[in-house]
Design an enzyme around this catalytic site. Structure first.
Site, short mmCIF file in Angstrom:
data_model
loop_
_atom_site.label_atom_id
_atom_site.label_comp_id
_atom_site.label_asym_id
_atom_site.label_seq_id
_atom_site.Cartn_x
_atom_site.Cartn_y
_atom_site.Cartn_z
N SER A 161 33.19 -21.79 39.18
CA SER A 161 32.88 -22.37 37.87
C SER A 161 32.10 -23.68 37.96
O SER A 161 32.25 -24.56 37.12
CB SER A 161 34.17 -22.59 37.05
OG SER A 161 34.73 -21.36 36.69
N TYR A 212 31.47 -22.49 29.60
CA TYR A 212 32.63 -22.08 28.81
C TYR A 212 32.67 -22.63 27.40
O TYR A 212 33.56 -22.31 26.64
CB TYR A 212 33.91 -22.46 29.57
CG TYR A 212 33.96 -21.77 30.92
CD1 TYR A 212 34.01 -20.38 30.99
CD2 TYR A 212 33.89 -22.48 32.10
CE1 TYR A 212 34.02 -19.73 32.21
CE2 TYR A 212 33.90 -21.83 33.33
CZ TYR A 212 33.98 -20.46 33.38
OH TYR A 212 33.98 -19.81 34.58
N ARG A 270 29.81 -10.29 40.31
CA ARG A 270 28.58 -10.85 39.73
C ARG A 270 27.83 -11.62 40.81
O ARG A 270 28.41 -12.45 41.51
CB ARG A 270 28.94 -11.78 38.57
CG ARG A 270 27.82 -12.00 37.57
CD ARG A 270 28.17 -13.09 36.58
NE ARG A 270 28.07 -14.40 37.20
CZ ARG A 270 29.02 -15.33 37.14
NH1 ARG A 270 30.15 -15.10 36.50
NH2 ARG A 270 28.85 -16.50 37.73
N ASP A 285 24.76 -14.20 41.56
CA ASP A 285 23.95 -15.20 40.89
C ASP A 285 22.68 -15.51 41.69
O ASP A 285 22.72 -15.56 42.93
CB ASP A 285 24.75 -16.50 40.70
CG ASP A 285 25.94 -16.30 39.78
OD1 ASP A 285 25.92 -15.36 38.97
OD2 ASP A 285 26.90 -17.09 39.89
N GLU A 307 25.26 -16.87 45.18
CA GLU A 307 26.66 -16.59 45.48
C GLU A 307 27.11 -15.30 44.82
O GLU A 307 26.39 -14.73 43.99
CB GLU A 307 27.57 -17.75 45.05
CG GLU A 307 27.57 -18.04 43.57
CD GLU A 307 28.47 -19.23 43.22
OE1 GLU A 307 29.28 -19.07 42.30
OE2 GLU A 307 28.34 -20.30 43.84
N ASN A 365 30.57 -13.57 42.86
CA ASN A 365 31.86 -13.82 42.21
C ASN A 365 32.63 -12.51 42.09
O ASN A 365 32.20 -11.60 41.39
CB ASN A 365 31.66 -14.42 40.81
CG ASN A 365 30.91 -15.72 40.85
OD1 ASN A 365 31.49 -16.78 41.01
ND2 ASN A 365 29.59 -15.66 40.71
N GLY A 417 34.23 -14.21 35.14
CA GLY A 417 34.86 -14.54 33.87
C GLY A 417 34.81 -13.40 32.87
O GLY A 417 33.85 -12.64 32.81
#
Length: 313
Positions: free
Chosen positions: A149, A219, A258, A260, A274, A276, A280
């Site tokens: 995050s 967020y 995911r 990026d 990276e 994930n 989220g």
């Protein structure tokens, strides 16, 4: 008798609040599909007893960061014989560690920015800021190795900012990554599948008012704009999706992850940043948006993640 699904969320990580939002959204989606689902706040010391008391048949992992994305809960559930969503121990441990991920990318010729690892003991003994300035041109990105995050991540835009950036990153980790900054467009690709077969969802371009997709912009409603599909043309779209699928497979991911990217504004070259493994799942999150663009509504996405983990009704 229906199977009991326990959605595990929260915990002591720095991403606990986001995890609770993801977990509650997943829980509501599963209930809307008439699954026997309950939520569980992670307390590491009592987790094993609680998951046994709940008689969990399946765990939906909604933990972001420590314990949920580093292989800890995966290994615990493996020992208990309880199946779960998200990648297994190896993929979780590798992708949670930005330094390990970098090595995996390089080993598979996945394009990724130049970087170097630095350790806390070196920070105490030497002038790392001076060494970094000799090796990298400003701007650079300073990252704590095992946070998500965008926590513990600082973009250094002037030499005098480097000392503070190093101090910030070392607050979170004993090892950090200093990475060449790629100026350009921020892209992300959700990938579904396993090591043998992968499916890439539509690419999202992330646009933010500040130009930096930090914790707040990730967020906060309205903090970022998700452009789907990313307007990069069919050839680049296929290239970025292929790299994302390769990164997913090389890291041993399964379920939904995911990947990026930064796409250089100089030459349109995509650089993987990276992976994930527990992305989220909040109302502002990227994977649900990509799924909707592919015609998959949120409850169906949660169901798809269950099925990818081997869940059978």
């Amino acid at each position: 008798m229906s199977k009991k699904i326990v959605v595990v969320m929260g915990g002591p990580s720095s991403e606990a609040e986001v995890s609770r939002r993801s977990g509650n959204a997943i829980l509501n989606a599963l209930k809307s599909k008439n699954y026997d689902a309950v939520g569980l706040e992670l307390v590491p010391e009592t987790f094993v007893d609680e998951i046994r008391e709940l008689k969990a048949d399946f765990v939906f992992n909604a933990l972001h960061g420590r314990f949920g994305e580093d292989g800890t809960i995966q290994g615990t559930l493996d020992m208990l014989g309880i199946p779960y969503t998200s990648s297994g121990v190896k993929a979780a441990a590798v992708t949670m560690d930005k330094i390990a991920t970098k090595h995996f990318f390089l080993s598979a010729d996945i394009p990724t920015p130049k970087a170097r690892t630095y350790y806390a003991y070196e920070y105490r003994q030497r002038d790392l800021a001076k060494e970094i300035l000799e090796e990298f041109s400003i701007p650079v990105v300073v990252k704590a190795s095992s946070q998500g995050s965008s926590i513990g991540v600082v973009i250094v835009t002037a030499p005098y900012e480097l000392d503070d950036a190093l101090a910030e990153a070392f607050k979170y980790d004993k090892e950090i990554l200093v990475e060449k900054y790629i100026k350009g467009r921020e892209l992300t690709v959700a990938v579904c599948g396993n090591e043998e077969k992968q499916e890439a969802l539509p690419i999202i371009e992330i646009a933010t008012p500040s130009g930096w997709y930090d914790y707040e912009n990730k967020y906060k409603v309205g903090g970022s704009k998700h452009i789907i599909p990313a307007p990069i043309g069919p050839e680049l779209t296929e290239k970025v999706q292929d790299i994302a699928k390769k990164a997913f497979a090389v890291c041993g991911c399964c379920g939904v992850a995911r990947v990026d990217f930064m796409m250089s504004s100089r030459n349109n070259r995509p650089y993987a940043i990276e992976v994930n493994t527990v992305p989220g799942m909040t109302e502002t999150s990227l994977v649900p948006d990509a799924a909707r663009a592919a015609g998959i509504e949120f409850p169906e996405l949660c169901q798809k993640i269950l099925y990818l983990a081997g869940f059978k009704d």
